[in-house]
Design an enzyme around this catalytic site. Sequence first.
Site, PDB file in Angstrom:
ATOM      1  N   SER A   1      46.470  66.549  25.799  1.00  0.00           N
ATOM      2  CA  SER A   1      45.916  64.836  25.542  1.00  0.00           C
ATOM      3  C   SER A   1      47.417  64.027  24.815  1.00  0.00           C
ATOM      4  CB  SER A   1      45.425  64.684  24.343  1.00  0.00           C
ATOM      5  OG  SER A   1      44.040  64.949  25.618  1.00  0.00           O
TER       6      SER A   1
ATOM      7  N   ASP B   1      38.713  63.728  26.655  1.00  0.00           N
ATOM      8  CA  ASP B   1      38.135  63.998  25.568  1.00  0.00           C
ATOM      9  C   ASP B   1      37.503  62.663  24.797  1.00  0.00           C
ATOM     10  OD1 ASP B   1      38.886  66.820  25.464  1.00  0.00           O
ATOM     11  OD2 ASP B   1      41.130  66.564  24.325  1.00  0.00           O
TER      12      ASP B   1
ATOM     13  N   THR C   1      43.539  72.891  30.390  1.00  0.00           N
ATOM     14  CA  THR C   1      42.089  73.409  29.854  1.00  0.00           C
ATOM     15  C   THR C   1      42.763  72.283  27.643  1.00  0.00           C
ATOM     16  OG1 THR C   1      43.186  75.239  29.227  1.00  0.00           O
ATOM     17  CG2 THR C   1      41.436  75.257  30.171  1.00  0.00           C
ATOM     18  N   SER C   2      41.776  72.979  26.985  1.00  0.00           N
ATOM     19  CA  SER C   2      41.988  72.308  26.094  1.00  0.00           C
ATOM     20  C   SER C   2      43.286  73.648  24.836  1.00  0.00           C
ATOM     21  CB  SER C   2      40.675  73.271  24.840  1.00  0.00           C
ATOM     22  OG  SER C   2      40.636  72.498  23.516  1.00  0.00           O
ATOM     23  N   GLY C   3      44.087  72.773  24.301  1.00  0.00           N
ATOM     24  CA  GLY C   3      45.606  73.624  23.903  1.00  0.00           C
ATOM     25  C   GLY C   3      46.582  73.604  24.746  1.00  0.00           C
ATOM     26  N   SER C   4      46.047  72.450  26.289  1.00  0.00           N
ATOM     27  CA  SER C   4      46.945  73.099  26.741  1.00  0.00           C
ATOM     28  C   SER C   4      48.359  72.248  26.412  1.00  0.00           C
ATOM     29  CB  SER C   4      46.961  72.819  28.708  1.00  0.00           C
ATOM     30  OG  SER C   4      46.330  71.310  29.280  1.00  0.00           O
TER      31      SER C   4
END
Length: 228
Positions: A19, A39, A13-16
């Site tokens: 990227s 993203d 998820t976002s923040g993992s």
Amino acid sequence: MSRLGQIVVVNGTSGSGKSTTCELFQKRQDDYWLLYGIDHFTANTLPAKFGHHGPRASEGIEAVPVDPADPDGPLRWRFGPKGTAAFAAMHEWMAASARQGLNVVFDHLLMSDPPVLQDLVRRTEGLPVLLVTLKPPFDVLERRVAERRMDKKIPVDLLGEDAVKKIIDRLTRLRPWFYEEVYRNELADLTIDTSVHDPEEVCAMIEERLAKGPGTAFDELRRLHAAA
């Protein structure tokens, strides 16, 4: 026949840190690796008006209440026909790249409903895929996302001058569902807690696993979904 390219899918998820991991992994490699991810796909490839902040989201990717009786409560994603087709095309690109002998590292949100995971598993059959899940504790994710600057392109033309406020509200309401949905599948070749391991260590763990051969998680998922 040319050698098949290796696919590395980094799920989280976002923040993992997915990227950051993918970007660093590409830089560390001597071999030729293509880099792409969810993203970039949602923010730059898809038309904004069909995204979950846009006026035609119902045709693309729509954020809808988890509980229809609570319209101001938590949200989830729902795909319209263009959203489903776009994800299929993205997965076909990944598979086609590997069939051309190109390696691909890809950060993803592997949801099961909508069936993003199932679609990717089906379209990469016969290809070497390593599935890496980055899963820090939920409270760590919350803190990282809260500290993150809103530096992506803001669709003020679609949402008006209070676009940032609307986006933050929508993403905050989506976050619990994303955490539950993206981590619903527990099968992976590597599962890494990025609150314990930094990006360099994560990349080293991926490289070490790749040195042992292609992953097996997608083959197992293919068998599970075929039997379902």
